[in-house]
Design an enzyme around this catalytic site. Structure first.
Site, PDB file in Angstrom:
ATOM      1  N   ASP A 144      -5.986   2.976  -3.532  1.00  9.54           N
ATOM      2  CA  ASP A 144      -7.080   2.924  -2.788  1.00  9.54           C
ATOM      3  C   ASP A 144      -7.234   4.327  -1.601  1.00  9.54           C
ATOM      4  O   ASP A 144      -8.684   4.600  -0.960  1.00  9.54           O
ATOM      5  CB  ASP A 144      -6.958   1.791  -2.002  1.00  9.54           C
ATOM      6  CG  ASP A 144      -6.118   1.246  -0.729  1.00  9.54           C
ATOM      7  OD1 ASP A 144      -5.441   2.208  -0.860  1.00  9.54           O
ATOM      8  OD2 ASP A 144      -6.539   0.098  -0.057  1.00  9.54           O
ATOM      9  N   ARG A 145      -6.509   5.055  -1.570  1.00 12.17           N
ATOM     10  CA  ARG A 145      -6.116   6.218  -0.263  1.00 12.17           C
ATOM     11  C   ARG A 145      -6.027   7.941  -1.303  1.00 12.17           C
ATOM     12  O   ARG A 145      -5.675   6.982  -2.452  1.00 12.17           O
ATOM     13  CB  ARG A 145      -5.392   6.714   0.034  1.00 12.17           C
ATOM     14  CG  ARG A 145      -4.764   4.918   1.416  1.00 12.17           C
ATOM     15  CD  ARG A 145      -4.032   5.560   2.439  1.00 12.17           C
ATOM     16  NE  ARG A 145      -3.616   4.888   2.717  1.00 12.17           N
ATOM     17  CZ  ARG A 145      -3.032   4.108   3.769  1.00 12.17           C
ATOM     18  NH1 ARG A 145      -2.635   6.245   4.055  1.00 12.17           N
ATOM     19  NH2 ARG A 145      -3.259   3.797   5.193  1.00 12.17           N
TER      20      ARG A 145
ATOM     21  N   SER B 284       1.005  -1.000  -0.122  1.00 10.48           N
ATOM     22  CA  SER B 284       0.017  -0.742   0.217  1.00 10.48           C
ATOM     23  C   SER B 284       0.320   1.266   0.095  1.00 10.48           C
ATOM     24  O   SER B 284       1.364   1.642  -0.867  1.00 10.48           O
ATOM     25  CB  SER B 284      -1.211  -0.022   0.997  1.00 10.48           C
ATOM     26  OG  SER B 284      -1.728   1.016   0.700  1.00 10.48           O
ATOM     27  N   HIS B 285       1.011   1.800   1.028  1.00 12.71           N
ATOM     28  CA  HIS B 285       1.737   3.326   1.185  1.00 12.71           C
ATOM     29  C   HIS B 285       3.005   3.284   1.415  1.00 12.71           C
ATOM     30  O   HIS B 285       3.971   4.176   2.023  1.00 12.71           O
ATOM     31  CB  HIS B 285       0.479   4.522   2.106  1.00 12.71           C
ATOM     32  CG  HIS B 285       0.294   3.331   3.516  1.00 12.71           C
ATOM     33  ND1 HIS B 285      -0.554   2.570   3.903  1.00 12.71           N
ATOM     34  CD2 HIS B 285       1.058   3.861   4.754  1.00 12.71           C
ATOM     35  CE1 HIS B 285      -0.039   2.261   5.014  1.00 12.71           C
ATOM     36  NE2 HIS B 285       0.375   3.294   5.548  1.00 12.71           N
TER      37      HIS B 285
ATOM     38  N   ASP C 135      -0.898   1.517  -4.077  1.00 12.08           N
ATOM     39  CA  ASP C 135      -2.578  -0.011  -4.041  1.00 12.08           C
ATOM     40  C   ASP C 135      -3.829   0.343  -4.938  1.00 12.08           C
ATOM     41  O   ASP C 135      -4.347   0.352  -5.418  1.00 12.08           O
ATOM     42  CB  ASP C 135      -2.075  -0.846  -3.631  1.00 12.08           C
ATOM     43  CG  ASP C 135      -3.414   0.235  -2.372  1.00 12.08           C
ATOM     44  OD1 ASP C 135      -2.993   0.763  -1.893  1.00 12.08           O
ATOM     45  OD2 ASP C 135      -3.667  -0.921  -1.285  1.00 12.08           O
TER      46      ASP C 135
ATOM     47  N   ASP D  13      -2.762   6.381  -3.784  1.00  9.63           N
ATOM     48  CA  ASP D  13      -1.439   5.203  -2.382  1.00  9.63           C
ATOM     49  C   ASP D  13      -0.727   4.829  -4.121  1.00  9.63           C
ATOM     50  O   ASP D  13      -1.446   4.835  -4.793  1.00  9.63           O
ATOM     51  CB  ASP D  13      -1.745   5.410  -1.555  1.00  9.63           C
ATOM     52  CG  ASP D  13      -2.565   3.995  -1.133  1.00  9.63           C
ATOM     53  OD1 ASP D  13      -3.549   4.171  -2.560  1.00  9.63           O
ATOM     54  OD2 ASP D  13      -2.850   3.030  -0.127  1.00  9.63           O
TER      55      ASP D  13
ATOM     56  N   LYS E  79     -11.608   0.272  -0.427  1.00  4.56           N
ATOM     57  CA  LYS E  79     -11.512   2.060  -0.199  1.00  4.56           C
ATOM     58  C   LYS E  79     -10.801   2.358  -1.692  1.00  4.56           C
ATOM     59  O   LYS E  79     -10.010   1.594  -1.797  1.00  4.56           O
ATOM     60  CB  LYS E  79     -10.990   2.333   0.825  1.00  4.56           C
ATOM     61  CG  LYS E  79      -9.277   2.349   1.350  1.00  4.56           C
ATOM     62  CD  LYS E  79      -9.181   3.062   2.356  1.00  4.56           C
ATOM     63  CE  LYS E  79      -7.198   2.898   2.380  1.00  4.56           C
ATOM     64  NZ  LYS E  79      -6.735   1.477   3.149  1.00  4.56           N
TER      65      LYS E  79
END
Ligand code: VG1
Ligand code: CO
Length: 540
Positions: free
Chosen positions: A279-280, A111-112, A277, A275, A374
């Site tokens: 999702d943010r 992710s992030h 992946d 981010d 998300k």
């Protein structure tokens, strides 16, 4: 030919807030990924099933994906749908799991967190509903990893992932697809593309930062090809295994160039970032950064302007540390507002049961019932559709919002890579002192409740305890919890909130409005003594 490979179990394959997450070098140890996936495949019972596989393009994903495909063949999976180039954003994977009626999804992402040989690697496991697996399943996988001492893998050449195609291997169909088309088609069912294109034609300027992560190809198709945004408006849109050396976390600290361009120098009407992946989301207006908690509240309050949400909201939800701005919107709409622990798995359950339509977290995750994750680009599209309808600057939309509901000034302080035992000690000490805190703070804060957040899922009755200590007052709130996504030492998160009701001054800087609450938060938990830090590493 199927090989059975013997290897010693790794005892540290615990799943955190969002899957397995480890320093890349650690995950590259012999058999590390394969042993973990053996436990996953056994627990999920994948024979004959459809699986979705993809990731954010980070270093080591390509090798891990080939291992997973070969293991899928060995485990007699019927059909694997893989993103071209191994790329699938987390929300696109969620949509694909649902569309293809897959039994599970495997998303290779930390992710992030930064990527590359010195960064992090991660694997998220999603369930048939498209959302993160529930805790009972991730616990069961972890238990299995501790005794898994062999794995099954097909002896076969690598599958070409650089182009779309269908590969039949033993009884398994491996289908390589472009992950972008279906996802953009899904967004088309929710948003008024014509009106957003009109907004761009009217001279409205935007800048999007893909942070050299997975949203680059999605953003290019969506904003540039479909909505007519000039190519120069996209930044860092080529995915790179090390994210170009950047840290793909869309907060003012790591997306500093975008924030400076739009908020600082006011060079565009609107800025956004996503981010690793996808999702943010970070939302920036001319001259200001929108706090994610405010963004969630504004999206909920204006959702009726967007075609996909014209019918109203069944309910909304926020994670516990997220500001209470959403609660105020829910009250004014007359819909329930659920409060869950941190992490999307809890929302997935509520979305699946139809109890909520929109939900989000202070960490810049916002989403709806269109998928079970998300969704960064969805949030950007919500803002664009709202802006296309209201034709007001972002700053004015926020001002109106605060005038109607009051403003919850909000900040999160992160103390990263602190000593893990000291961080645990801080939390345990705080838990022990909970009964004394109201009296300790008397005169400085009108504390109404202190608790260690616990949650019972209203759908399946499952419980989650010890989710973070909150000190709740009428005018403010302080929350402490430890991160479940870090890979080095511990990260202490301290969340600060102060309410300025209707009619009060809403133009202060958050740091200034929260200065007193921050001083109390540092003092109450003795943060400096336990962590050895007098100031946070990141403020968002
Ligand atoms: C963080 C965020 C949380 C988010 C999680 C996964 O978790 O605080 O809100 O759901 O990351 O996001 P933690 O436990 O470190 O606070 V992502 O974009 O990794 O899927
Ligand atoms: Co993410």
């Amino acid at each position: 030919m199927i090989l059975s490979v013997d290897a010693s179990p790794y005892l540290d394959q615990t799943l955190g807030t969002s899957g397995l997450r480890k320093p890349t070098g650690h995950a590259m140890q012999p058999h590390y990924v394969a042993l973990f996936m053996q436990a996953v495949f056994a627990e999920l019972d994948v024979a004959g099933a459809t699986l979705v596989v993809g990731g954010d393009g980070r270093y080591f994903n390509d090798e891990a994906i080939q291992t997973i495909l070969k293991m899928a063949v060995a485990h007699k999976v019927g059909h694997v749908v893989v993103g071209r180039g191994g790329l699938l954003s987390t929300p696109a994977a969620s949509a694909l799991i649902r569309a293809r009626r897959a039994k599970a999804g495997i998303i290779l992402s930390a992710s992030h967190n930064p990527g590359g040989p010195d960064g992090d690697f991660g694997i998220k496991i999603n369930a048939a509903h498209g959302g993160p697996i529930p805790i009972a399943v991730s616990d069961a996988i972890h238990r299995r990893t501790r005794t898994t001492s062999h794995y099954a893998i097909a002896d076969m050449p690598d599958i070409a992932l650089d182009r779309d195609g269908r590969h039949q291997v033993d009884g398994c169909l491996i289908e390589v697809i472009d992950g972008v088309t279906d996802y953009v088609a899904l967004l088309e069912t929710l948003f008024d593309f014509d009106r957003i294109a009109d907004l761009f034609r009217s001279g409205f300027t935007m800048r999007f930062d893909a942070m050299h992560a997975v949203t680059g190809p999605y953003a290019t198709e969506l904003f540039q090809r479909r909505l007519g945004l000039p190519a120069a408006s996209l930044m860092n849109q080529i995915p790179m295994p090390d994210f170009g050396g950047l840290h793909p976390d869309p907060n003012p600290h790591h997306a500093a160039d975008l924030v400076d361009f739009v908020a600082g120098r006011a060079q565009a009407d609107f800025g956004a970032a996503s981010d690793g992946d996808g999702d943010r989301n970070l939302i920036v207006g001319r001259g200001l950064v929108v706090s994610p908690s405010d963004s969630l509240a504004v999206i909920a309050a204006n959702a009726h302007l967007v075609p996909g949400y014209r019918g109203g909201l069944a309910g909304v939800a926020r994670s516990m540390p997220t500001s209470r701005a959403l609660d105020r919107v829910a009250a004014s709409l007359g819909v329930p507002c659920h409060v869950t622990p941190t992490g999307w798995k809890f929302f997935a359950s509520l979305l699946e049961a139809g109890l909520i339509t929109i939900c989000g977290e202070e960490s810049a995750g916002t989403g709806s019932n269109h998928v079970r994750e998300k969704d960064g680009l969805w949030a950007v599209m919500m803002w664009l559709n709202i802006l296309a309808e209201r034709r007001q600057p972002v700053a004015e939309i926020l001002r109106d919002h605060w005038q109607a509901h009051g403003r919850d000034y909000y900040q999160r302080l992160d103390f990263e890579e602190v000593d893990a035992a000291a961080a645990e000690d801080l939390m345990e000490t705080l838990r022990r002192r909970m009964p004394l805190l109201a009296a300790d703070l008397a005169g400085r804060l009108t504390v109404t409740e202190v608790n260690d957040f616990a949650y019972t899922d209203p759908v399946d009755g499952s419980m989650a305890t010890r989710q973070g200590v909150q000190i709740i007052a009428d005018e403010a709130r302080i929350v402490y919890r430890l991160s479940g996504t870090g890979t080095r030492g511990a990260t202490l998160r301290v969340y600060l909130e102060r309410f300025a009701p209707r009619g009060e001054d809403h133009r202060r800087l958050p740091a200034e409005a929260l200065a007193q609450v921050q001083a109390l938060a540092m003092q109450v938990a003795d943060v400096s003594r336990f962590t050895g830090r007098t100031s946070p590493s990141v403020i968002s």
